[in-house]
Design a protein around this motif. Structure first.
Motif, PDB file in Angstrom:
ATOM      1  N   ARG A  35      12.509  38.595 129.426  1.00  0.00           N
ATOM      2  CA  ARG A  35      11.733  39.154 128.338  1.00  0.00           C
ATOM      3  C   ARG A  35      12.437  40.381 127.771  1.00  0.00           C
TER       4      ARG A  35
ATOM      5  N   THR B 296      12.264  43.687 126.851  1.00  0.00           N
ATOM      6  CA  THR B 296      11.229  44.670 127.116  1.00  0.00           C
ATOM      7  C   THR B 296      11.308  45.788 126.098  1.00  0.00           C
ATOM      8  N   TYR B 297      10.146  46.315 125.834  1.00  0.00           N
ATOM      9  CA  TYR B 297      10.026  47.406 124.899  1.00  0.00           C
ATOM     10  C   TYR B 297      10.681  48.628 125.530  1.00  0.00           C
ATOM     11  N   GLU B 298      11.650  49.186 124.848  1.00  0.00           N
ATOM     12  CA  GLU B 298      12.366  50.323 125.436  1.00  0.00           C
ATOM     13  C   GLU B 298      11.901  51.630 124.823  1.00  0.00           C
ATOM     14  N   PHE B 299      11.858  52.608 125.647  1.00  0.00           N
ATOM     15  CA  PHE B 299      11.491  53.922 125.153  1.00  0.00           C
ATOM     16  C   PHE B 299      12.519  54.914 125.642  1.00  0.00           C
ATOM     17  N   GLU B 300      13.223  55.531 124.730  1.00  0.00           N
ATOM     18  CA  GLU B 300      14.218  56.520 125.127  1.00  0.00           C
ATOM     19  C   GLU B 300      13.661  57.914 124.893  1.00  0.00           C
ATOM     20  N   LEU B 301      13.875  58.754 125.853  1.00  0.00           N
ATOM     21  CA  LEU B 301      13.432  60.130 125.686  1.00  0.00           C
ATOM     22  C   LEU B 301      14.307  60.825 124.653  1.00  0.00           C
ATOM     23  N   LYS B 302      13.721  61.794 124.007  1.00  0.00           N
ATOM     24  CA  LYS B 302      14.477  62.522 122.990  1.00  0.00           C
ATOM     25  C   LYS B 302      15.627  63.282 123.624  1.00  0.00           C
TER      26      LYS B 302
ATOM     27  N   THR C 127       6.104  46.272 131.769  1.00  0.00           N
ATOM     28  CA  THR C 127       6.619  47.527 132.290  1.00  0.00           C
ATOM     29  C   THR C 127       5.649  48.665 131.945  1.00  0.00           C
TER      30      THR C 127
ATOM     31  N   THR D 221       6.194  51.299 130.203  1.00  0.00           N
ATOM     32  CA  THR D 221       6.276  51.612 128.781  1.00  0.00           C
ATOM     33  C   THR D 221       5.490  50.605 127.954  1.00  0.00           C
ATOM     34  N   GLU D 222       5.624  49.325 128.323  1.00  0.00           N
ATOM     35  CA  GLU D 222       4.907  48.294 127.573  1.00  0.00           C
ATOM     36  C   GLU D 222       3.403  48.419 127.751  1.00  0.00           C
TER      37      GLU D 222
ATOM     38  N   LYS E 133       5.196  57.337 119.350  1.00  0.00           N
ATOM     39  CA  LYS E 133       6.351  57.704 120.166  1.00  0.00           C
ATOM     40  C   LYS E 133       6.206  59.111 120.726  1.00  0.00           C
TER      41      LYS E 133
ATOM     42  N   MET F 104       3.734  59.126 123.437  1.00  0.00           N
ATOM     43  CA  MET F 104       4.262  58.579 124.681  1.00  0.00           C
ATOM     44  C   MET F 104       5.053  59.655 125.418  1.00  0.00           C
ATOM     45  N   GLU F 105       5.777  60.426 124.650  1.00  0.00           N
ATOM     46  CA  GLU F 105       6.533  61.525 125.248  1.00  0.00           C
ATOM     47  C   GLU F 105       5.590  62.526 125.912  1.00  0.00           C
TER      48      GLU F 105
ATOM     49  N   PHE G 194       4.423  61.217 129.131  1.00  0.00           N
ATOM     50  CA  PHE G 194       5.433  61.329 130.175  1.00  0.00           C
ATOM     51  C   PHE G 194       5.571  62.772 130.662  1.00  0.00           C
TER      52      PHE G 194
ATOM     53  N   ARG H  53       9.307  54.244 134.226  1.00  0.00           N
ATOM     54  CA  ARG H  53       8.904  53.620 132.971  1.00  0.00           C
ATOM     55  C   ARG H  53       9.453  52.214 132.772  1.00  0.00           C
TER      56      ARG H  53
END
Lengths: 410, 235
Positions: A393, A395-401, B92, B94-95, B111, B114-115, B118, B128
């Motif tokens: 799958r 997956t939805y990714e989330f990157e920190l700033k 996950t 995050t999801e 976004k 979400m930060e 966290f 995550r």
């Protein structure tokens, strides 16, 4: 030491099997001459066979467990070949182009018979991808999927028979009617899930088939509808061979279209809602996902592809009758999805290839087809429960700033 | 903010909620305490539309919401953390959070939120990419709360956040609940069996017995009430 134990175990298994099969394999009663024939040699065969099979079986299970342990101790997943092919562009671009070349050249290299088989495979790929939306993504077990296939096929057959409508006009109509019937089935089963849902969909599939079989004025009953016209090519009449090649390419195009759309759907908002629905219905509602709408769209969008595939099927065979749309057909499609890998597009394609091609080329063993089928499914579920090509799958990714680092990055 | 008048709910023939009246004002932490099977969870389910009430009125910011479908109620700003956490086990972290923001269209703000989550739960940030089902019970509860927060609710329902967790983790969770209430002025409706902690956290409380509200007072008063002490605090 362990080997001795294994042998002992296998010995026990073979003894047990010899005992179990004793009445049917060894004793044979001849009622005419009133004698009992004792075929002791059969017992020997059963014993040796089951001993070897159980030994090999346990050997592979042990190997599998070892592999699992190794993965855990390594701390990172070892990627299988199939997975690497999906992930790495250097691997999949040449692979994809090779597949594309092969697909284009196929009808010109191989005979018409082979091309016809390939069309069938592609139809099943399309059906599998459609069912994959309902079963793989939304988690709704649908055992009556073939009903939508029948709806599509009969839409083309009847519209062509009564009004002379062509293939391209009916294709979208078939898709729309498939979707409509999907919603029709969806409404009564909104509250059901699991086993109950499976039973109701099973019934729905049978209802459609029985209607087609018994409503003579409408569908000409079991005698079916013949002389359905093949798709036209800008009004040019094609020879049988050319029209087969033409249908082949139509099917390739439609399959590509299906793959494209299903792929987009999977990663869309509605796709995520389907996956969430599969995982937990109550949580889904608590998150504000409209359960009704989500379920209905899954049924409708799944059925759309079956409707289209049905239209192509009718055009390909030029003759349809209700016998083509039995429950067994639904099960084959479901097997394609499960065997290939639920939720995975490449998996469904692989599943369709295996499940449709194997019976075709195993005609010599046609009597044992279902036996081979069943054995394969059992072996599959033990050794690769996720299917031939497991779903990777996105997956939805989330990157920190930037500038924000985590203390414990994994 | 939320006003419930004469609410009656049934499961089939079983009369569960009997003339329940509850009043919640903005910015409060309200707790509903009671024994097993008193009807606490049903109260939440009735408000959020999962168990449609048979009679009575529910007003959210003056507008009647009884009989609305659950997703409509969520879109008004009422979000619940269901009993038993109910995170999505194969998605996950995050999801899971992203699913919480399902109804929101402002992707950029999501976004940022979400930060913020966290920051609030550094443990979740570490995990995550992990599937929700592989988290421990406490982490799952944090995830469930964060997921609900992602919807930016104005009224947050928490159903038994202490269920099956170690005392230390429970303490942590309740600290976070207070923090959420203070920082973003989110009104919180807390349903708990752990009356001791619930009353220490909340401003006001209701006591429920057999589907009826039997007591309602400020949390301190309830805490020192002899009957409550005996029945729920075990003092």
């Amino acid at each position: 030491m362990t080997n001795l134990k294994e042998i002992q175990r296998s010995l026990l298994v073979s003894l047990w099997f010899m005992f179990l099969t004793f009445p049917i394999m060894v004793i044979r009663v001849n009622p005419l001459e009133k004698v009992v024939i004792w075929r002791w040699y059969n017992m020997l065969y059963v014993g040796i066979g089951s001993f070897l099979l159980s030994f090999v079986w346990r050997y592979f299970i042990r190997q599998k467990e070892l592999g699992k342990k190794k993965n855990e101790t390594d701390g990172q997943k070892s990627f299988s070949l199939s997975r690497r092919a999906v992930d790495d562009p250097r691997a999949y671009i040449p692979l994809l182009s090779a597949v594309a070349c092969f697909t284009i050249a196929f009808p010109f290299i191989f005979s018409m018979y082979q091309t016809n088989i390939m069309i069938t495979v592609l139809i099943y790929v399309m059906l599998g991808l459609g069912l994959n939306i309902v079963v793989g993504l939304a988690g709704l077990l649908d055992l009556g999927y073939v009903a939508f296939y029948a709806v599509g096929a009969y839409t083309y057959a009847l519209l062509n028979f009564h009004y002379g409508l062509g293939f391209w006009t009916v294709l979208p109509i078939g898709a729309a009617l498939g979707a409509l019937f999907g919603i029709l089935l969806g409404f009564p089963v909104l509250r059901l899930r699991g086993d109950y849902l499976a039973i109701v969909t099973l019934g729905f599939g049978e209802i459609i088939r029985l209607i087609l079989e018994n409503w003579n004025e409408f569908s000409q009953g079991p005698s079916g509808i013949a002389n359905i016209s093949k798709p036209g090519f800008f009004g040019i009449h094609l020879s049988l061979q050319n029209s087969t090649i033409y249908i082949y390419f139509i099917m390739v195009g439609l399959t590509l279209f299906t793959i494209l759309v299903v792929n987009r759907l999977q990663n869309s908002r509605i796709g995520r809602a389907w996956i969430a629905l599969r995982e937990d219905e109550v949580a889904c509602q608590a998150m504000g996902i409209d359960k009704r709408k989500t379920k209905l769209t899954a049924f409708a969008l799944g059925a759309t592809w079956a409707g289209m595939a049905g239209v192509v099927f009718a055009a390909k065979t030029t003759f349809i009758n209700p016998a083509s749309f039995t429950i067994l057909e639904s099960i084959v499609i479901l097997c394609i999805v499960v065997l290939g890998g639920m939720g995975s597009i490449t998996g469904v394609i692989a599943g369709a290839l295996v499940l449709i091609l194997l019976p075709e080329y195993l005609r010599a063993f046609s009597e044992y087809r279902l036996l081979i089928f069943g054995t394969m499914l059992v072996i599959m579920m033990v050794f690769r429960p996720g299917g031939i090509i497991e779903n990777v799958r996105r997956t939805y990714e989330f990157e920190l700033k930037e500038g924000k680092e985590l203390k414990n990055e994994d | 903010m939320l006003k419930i008048v004469g609410l009656n709910s049934y499961y089939g023939n079983i009369h569960v909620l009997k003339d329940v009246n509850i009043d919640i004002s903005e910015g409060e932490i309200i707790t509903l305490i009671g024994a097993n099977g008193a009807g606490k969870t049903t109260t939440l389910m009735s408000i959020s539309g999962l168990v449609p009430p048979r009679s009575g009125e529910i007003y959210f910011e003056g507008k009647p919401i009884q009989g609305m479908v659950p997703d409509k109620i969520v879109s008004l700003g009422i979000c619940q953390v269901p009993e038993g956490r109910r995170i999505f086990p194969y998605l996950t972290v995050t999801e899971n959070l992203d699913m919480g923001a399902f109804l929101r269209k402002d992707k950029r703000v999501v976004k940022n939120d979400m930060e913020h989550i966290f920051d609030l739960f550094p443990l979740l940030a570490e995990r995550r990419r992990q599937a929700g089902g592989t988290l421990s019970g406490g982490e799952q509860q944090m995830l469930a709360i964060s997921r609900a927060l992602m919807a930016r609710p104005r009224l947050l329902f928490l159903d038994e956040p202490s269920l099956g967790l170690a005392p230390l983790v429970i303490k942590q969770i309740f600290e976070i609940i207070t923090k959420i209430n203070k920082e973003s002025n989110t009104t919180i409706f807390l349903v708990e069996q752990n009356a001791n902690l619930a009353l220490k956290t909340a401003h006001r409380g209701y006591v429920m017995e057999n589907g009826r509200i039997t007591l309602s007072d400020s949390a301190e008063n309830l805490f020192s009430n002899e009957a409550v002490k005996k029945a729920y605090l075990g003092l």
